[in-house]
Design a protein around this motif. Structure first.
Motif, mmCIF file in Angstrom:
data_model
loop_
_atom_site.group_PDB
_atom_site.id
_atom_site.type_symbol
_atom_site.label_atom_id
_atom_site.label_comp_id
_atom_site.label_asym_id
_atom_site.label_seq_id
_atom_site.Cartn_x
_atom_site.Cartn_y
_atom_site.Cartn_z
ATOM 1 N N GLY A 118 -9.391 16.402 7.271
ATOM 2 C CA GLY A 118 -10.063 15.112 7.364
ATOM 3 C C GLY A 118 -9.161 13.987 6.912
ATOM 4 N N THR A 119 -9.680 12.769 7.042
ATOM 5 C CA THR A 119 -8.907 11.573 6.758
ATOM 6 C C THR A 119 -9.678 10.688 5.800
ATOM 7 N N GLY A 120 -8.986 10.135 4.805
ATOM 8 C CA GLY A 120 -9.584 9.171 3.897
ATOM 9 C C GLY A 120 -8.892 7.835 4.033
ATOM 10 N N ARG A 121 -9.665 6.774 4.066
ATOM 11 C CA ARG A 121 -9.085 5.444 4.211
ATOM 12 C C ARG A 121 -8.268 5.075 2.989
ATOM 13 N N GLY A 122 -7.084 4.553 3.193
ATOM 14 C CA GLY A 122 -6.257 4.075 2.098
ATOM 15 C C GLY A 122 -6.577 2.634 1.768
ATOM 16 N N ASP A 123 -5.595 1.903 1.302
ATOM 17 C CA ASP A 123 -5.845 0.517 0.941
ATOM 18 C C ASP A 123 -5.558 -0.379 2.145
ATOM 19 N N ARG B 139 -6.890 2.800 -4.376
ATOM 20 C CA ARG B 139 -6.026 2.004 -3.525
ATOM 21 C C ARG B 139 -4.610 2.577 -3.610
ATOM 22 N N ASP B 140 -3.813 2.220 -2.642
ATOM 23 C CA ASP B 140 -2.442 2.724 -2.606
ATOM 24 C C ASP B 140 -1.537 1.742 -3.342
ATOM 25 N N TYR B 141 -1.246 2.060 -4.597
ATOM 26 C CA TYR B 141 -0.400 1.195 -5.416
ATOM 27 C C TYR B 141 1.064 1.615 -5.376
ATOM 28 N N GLU B 142 1.389 2.677 -4.677
ATOM 29 C CA GLU B 142 2.740 3.232 -4.732
ATOM 30 C C GLU B 142 3.634 2.591 -3.675
ATOM 31 N N ARG B 143 4.899 2.358 -4.044
ATOM 32 C CA ARG B 143 5.865 1.858 -3.075
ATOM 33 C C ARG B 143 6.332 2.955 -2.128
ATOM 34 N N HIS C 117 5.469 9.325 -0.565
ATOM 35 C CA HIS C 117 5.315 10.631 -1.193
ATOM 36 C C HIS C 117 4.843 10.521 -2.634
ATOM 37 N N HIS C 118 5.001 9.364 -3.264
ATOM 38 C CA HIS C 118 4.438 9.183 -4.603
ATOM 39 C C HIS C 118 2.924 9.035 -4.535
ATOM 40 N N HIS C 119 2.429 8.422 -3.466
ATOM 41 C CA HIS C 119 0.980 8.359 -3.297
ATOM 42 C C HIS C 119 0.409 9.759 -3.074
ATOM 43 N N GLU C 120 1.108 10.577 -2.302
ATOM 44 C CA GLU C 120 0.672 11.957 -2.117
ATOM 45 C C GLU C 120 0.680 12.703 -3.445
ATOM 46 N N ALA C 121 1.692 12.432 -4.274
ATOM 47 C CA ALA C 121 1.770 13.091 -5.573
ATOM 48 C C ALA C 121 0.603 12.685 -6.463
ATOM 49 N N MET C 122 0.224 11.408 -6.436
ATOM 50 C CA MET C 122 -0.906 10.965 -7.247
ATOM 51 C C MET C 122 -2.188 11.672 -6.827
#
Length: 266
Positions: A112-117, A237-241, A244-249
């Motif tokens: 499935g898919t989740g909406r990001g920021d 929200r996606d705070y990562e630059r 792959h850091h967002h995936e890690a979070m």
């Protein structure tokens, strides 16, 4: 003594400690001994994930933020968060009498898919595609435990992103996964591609034509997991630059949930 609600208990740390990468000085790559305790570093990462605080705004009683961020980035570079999540998922499945690691034949996965920021990550989407931002794609087992996480620009079609996601899932679950349940957004050539390339059967779970809300059992697992992830402020929200850091979070949020689930059972 625990200072914050996100701090690890002794039992949870005993589960995570052996799964972390060895320091460079012990792995034969040289370097100095780590100055700060690894348990404290993990506590800081979980604090950031749960509270959504900036790295530079860490409380004064934590180690310096550059130290924590560099350790977080170094662990992610070697895939530590994925290994942690895989090991914890297998232990939870064994504790609950399920097949370890992934689902067996006759069971299935849900994608499935989740909406990001709405940050302008893809400022010029083509006509008919999503607007700016990122989307978070996940595939979970029948217990709602993630096998793979993928972040893409919001302009990426779900069917295109699903190919990379299923490849990641195959690397994690191996050949033990044989069936994937998905929603209507993944219809089309993806089904034939998955069967011919990855030897996976993709079954579309259609939403019934009803005038009221109803829970779709197979698809509800992924919606539940997305709710668990977005329950952590860093993942709302996606705070990562870096993508792959967002995936890690997202993985660290599930590491926190899965370790608590495991230690409650033991």
């Amino acid at each position: 003594m625990r200072r914050y609600p996100t701090d690890l208990t002794g039992t949870r740390w005993a589960e995570l400690d052996p799964l972390l990468p060895d320091p460079a000085c012990l792995a034969g790559r040289g370097g100095r001994w780590e100055k700060h305790c690894r348990r404290v570093i993990v506590d800081v990462i979980l604090y950031v994930v749960d509270n959504g605080i900036e790295w530079r705004a860490l409380p004064a009683d934590f180690p310096p933020w550059p130290t924590v961020y560099k350790r977080f980035a170094a662990w992610e570079k070697v895939g530590a968060s994925q290994r942690l999540l895989d090991a914890l998922r297998g232990r939870v499945r064994l504790a609950e009498g399920r097949v370890a690691g992934a689902v067996g034949r006759g069971h299935g996965l849900t994608v499935g898919t989740g909406r990001g920021d709405r940050r302008p990550r893809d400022p010029w989407p083509r006509r008919g595609q999503e607007g700016p931002g990122r989307k978070r794609h996940i595939v979970v087992d029948t217990m709602g435990l993630p096998l793979a996480v993928l972040a893409t620009p919001a302009s990426t079609q779900d069917r295109v992103a699903a190919r990379s996601l299923l490849r990641r899932m195959r690397d994690t679950a191996g050949k033990r996964a044989s069936l994937v349940w998905a929603d209507g957004g993944y219809t089309g050539p993806l089904i034939d591609w998955a069967r011919e390339t990855l030897h996976l059967a993709v079954e579309i779970v259609q939403r019934p034509d009803l005038p009221y809300f109803t829970v779709l059992l197979r698809r509800w697992a992924v919606e539940q997991t997305l709710a668990w992830i977005t329950g952590h402020r860093r993942c709302v929200r996606d705070y990562e630059r870096l993508r792959h850091h967002h995936e890690a979070m997202a993985r660290w949020s599930m590491i926190r949930i899965t370790s608590r689930r495991l230690t409650r059972q033991t």
